[in-house]
Design a protein around this motif. Sequence first.
Motif, PDB file in Angstrom:
ATOM      1  N   MET A 320       0.911  -1.115  -0.010  1.00  0.00           N
ATOM      2  CA  MET A 320      -0.135   0.054   0.121  1.00  0.00           C
ATOM      3  C   MET A 320       0.763   1.275  -0.052  1.00  0.00           C
ATOM      4  O   MET A 320       2.094   1.301   0.383  1.00  0.00           O
ATOM      5  CB  MET A 320      -0.868   0.070   1.242  1.00  0.00           C
ATOM      6  N   THR A 321       0.420   2.111  -0.475  1.00  0.00           N
ATOM      7  CA  THR A 321       1.007   3.617  -0.303  1.00  0.00           C
ATOM      8  C   THR A 321       1.213   3.876   1.054  1.00  0.00           C
ATOM      9  O   THR A 321       0.602   3.462   1.964  1.00  0.00           O
ATOM     10  CB  THR A 321       0.146   4.795  -0.991  1.00  0.00           C
ATOM     11  N   THR A 322       2.294   4.763   1.480  1.00  0.00           N
ATOM     12  CA  THR A 322       2.576   5.269   2.806  1.00  0.00           C
ATOM     13  C   THR A 322       1.380   5.703   3.561  1.00  0.00           C
ATOM     14  O   THR A 322       0.973   5.755   4.555  1.00  0.00           O
ATOM     15  CB  THR A 322       3.802   6.176   2.815  1.00  0.00           C
ATOM     16  N   GLU A 323       0.677   6.627   2.420  1.00  0.00           N
ATOM     17  CA  GLU A 323      -0.508   7.473   3.061  1.00  0.00           C
ATOM     18  C   GLU A 323      -1.659   6.417   3.362  1.00  0.00           C
ATOM     19  O   GLU A 323      -2.287   6.657   4.396  1.00  0.00           O
ATOM     20  CB  GLU A 323      -0.995   8.272   1.870  1.00  0.00           C
ATOM     21  N   HIS A 324      -1.990   5.312   2.512  1.00  0.00           N
ATOM     22  CA  HIS A 324      -2.892   4.347   2.781  1.00  0.00           C
ATOM     23  C   HIS A 324      -2.509   3.649   4.133  1.00  0.00           C
ATOM     24  O   HIS A 324      -3.588   3.507   4.883  1.00  0.00           O
ATOM     25  CB  HIS A 324      -2.992   3.443   1.609  1.00  0.00           C
TER      26      HIS A 324
END
Length: 335
Positions: A320-324
Amino acid sequence: MNKNELKKWVSVLPKVELHLHIEGSLEPELMMTLAKKHQIKLPYANIEEVKSAYNFDNLQSFLDLYYLGASVLKDEDDFYQLMWNYLLKCKEDNVVHVEIMFDPQTHTERGIGFDVFMPGFKRAIQQAQQQWGQSCLLIMSFLRHLTEQSAIETLQASTAYLKDIIAVGLDSGELGNPPEKFTQVFKMAKELGLKRVAHAGEEGPADYIWGAINALDVHRIDHGVRSIDDPQLIAHLIDSQHPLTVCPLSNTKLKVFDHMQEHNILTLLDLGLMVTVNADDPSYFGGYLNDNYHALIDHLPIEKHHLEQLVKNSFNASFMTTEHKQKWLGEFNSG
């Protein structure tokens, strides 16, 4: 918390699954339905006989059944139905993010191409995303009992669909098929911007884990429970935090451990390795993600803080993206 309270608590937690073979989620009912649809004669008279066939005693006998089951998957709608059924299970188990492995060669060897299975998979994934926000990434796995050239041809055949694939993987019969056999195709995948994972250290030795790390430059090790045999490897995995996608019910079904009480996942976790819990091939191994957590609660001296760490590890080990990741971990920490 007692065992029942722990089970209820972990069941409703948002979770991630990182080691799931979509072909291994083919339930007997769907197998029989599709066999009838395509007029395929299976060596089973009814669903009960299919279920009894799931009492295999080693990896190869499982793989034989696995490939037989996959033979009923013929058209785009079959692959849609397979994926959709699994994603419904994710919703039920509160698996908010999943990274699903699929085996193209299992299908291309039967004359069924990317233009058949990928649209089916994508339709189900998009529908689940739209209906309840399901997060899903695809990992294209190579069959290690086949040649590296076959894997290279598979990678080349996937070109039009690479935007829908996050990583490549390596699965099937481990013994006699070391990671080094696939060095070139993994290098090609890396150059294409794909992440890398590989099965290692399940039935194969700890050396195969070293091979996956050094020759294939993997981000994660699938299984990895044999790492305990090599103190230097354990030290490296603690330092590098290479995640291990451990599959408890699978490990006991295939006799990597004779009984869940012997499983080393808690030992690995307490040593400081980034271990995660996963279901592998749930319809064949007796359970989906919550079932695997429940089995650990039933048979190991596992406590709430262990379960919290295992769940957090799965988020951190994901692609997953870091933000996610931060969004979900933030909810977890505030919950």
